[in-house]
Design a protein around this motif. Structure first.
Motif, mmCIF file in Angstrom:
data_model
loop_
_atom_site.group_PDB
_atom_site.id
_atom_site.type_symbol
_atom_site.label_atom_id
_atom_site.label_comp_id
_atom_site.label_asym_id
_atom_site.label_seq_id
_atom_site.Cartn_x
_atom_site.Cartn_y
_atom_site.Cartn_z
ATOM 1 N N THR A 27 0.733 -1.261 -0.082
ATOM 2 C CA THR A 27 -0.136 -0.329 -0.016
ATOM 3 C C THR A 27 0.811 1.446 0.450
ATOM 4 N N SER A 31 0.724 3.596 -3.439
ATOM 5 C CA SER A 31 0.599 4.887 -3.073
ATOM 6 C C SER A 31 1.422 6.038 -3.802
ATOM 7 N N ASP A 36 -0.064 9.030 -4.634
ATOM 8 C CA ASP A 36 -1.766 9.024 -3.469
ATOM 9 C C ASP A 36 -0.970 9.131 -2.201
ATOM 10 N N LEU A 37 -1.028 10.661 -1.784
ATOM 11 C CA LEU A 37 -0.538 10.492 -0.645
ATOM 12 C C LEU A 37 -1.196 9.773 0.424
ATOM 13 N N ASP A 38 -2.903 9.864 0.104
ATOM 14 C CA ASP A 38 -3.657 10.126 1.207
ATOM 15 C C ASP A 38 -3.585 9.071 1.566
ATOM 16 N N ARG A 39 -3.459 7.575 1.352
ATOM 17 C CA ARG A 39 -3.004 6.812 1.304
ATOM 18 C C ARG A 39 -1.763 5.847 2.024
ATOM 19 N N PRO A 41 -0.389 7.059 4.965
ATOM 20 C CA PRO A 41 -0.432 6.457 6.231
ATOM 21 C C PRO A 41 -1.097 5.074 6.526
#
Length: 143
Positions: A27, A31, A36-39, A41
């Motif tokens: 993941t 990412s 897609d930096l929202d994924r 974390p």
């Protein structure tokens, strides 16, 4: 019997930690590649949980040194497998392929092997107090 339980804890604990950490690695890595930096974390959280599970395998050394040693052998074998066939771990999942293919398994195997040979502290059973701790004598010594 405790060594058999330790080996089973090491085998199952390391396998579960690999699956969780592999999912986190997949993941986080994908990412970052897709920006897609929202994924990221979520992947980092899974990596943390995988690390905590490996920490539990290390703590199982108090039961038997076979627990972290078995985990080290499992990680060592998985990482060595990628040296022979680099694409094989990706059949188990992209994250696990990244984790073993980038040789993070070798790093973790070394840490688990060290944990297996560190002597765990065991509490000593309380014994009688030393002879000098009884206090002053009851009177003069007569010869």
């Amino acid at each position: 019997m405790r060594h058999l339980v330790g080996i089973l804890v090491g085998l199952v604990g390391t396998a579960v930690a690999l699956v969780v950490a592999g999912a986190g690695m997949g993941t986080a890595y994908e990412s970052m590649m897709r920006m897609d930096l929202d994924r990221v974390p979520a992947g980092s959280g899974l990596l943390l949980v995988g690390g905590l599970l490996l920490g539990a395998v290390v703590l199982a050394a108090r039961l038997s040194p076979g627990a972290p040693l078995t985990g080290a052998v499992l990680l060592l074998a998985g990482s060595a497998w990628t040296l022979v066939d680099p694409q094989a771990p990706f059949a188990l999942g992209r994250g696990l392929g990244y984790l073993l293919g980038l040789q993070y398994g070798m790093l973790l195997a070394g840490l688990l092997a060290v944990a297996a040979f560190v002597v765990p502290r065991r509490r000593a059973e309380p014994g009688p107090p030393p002879s000098w701790a009884h206090g002053p004598s009851s009177g003069p010594v007569v010869h």
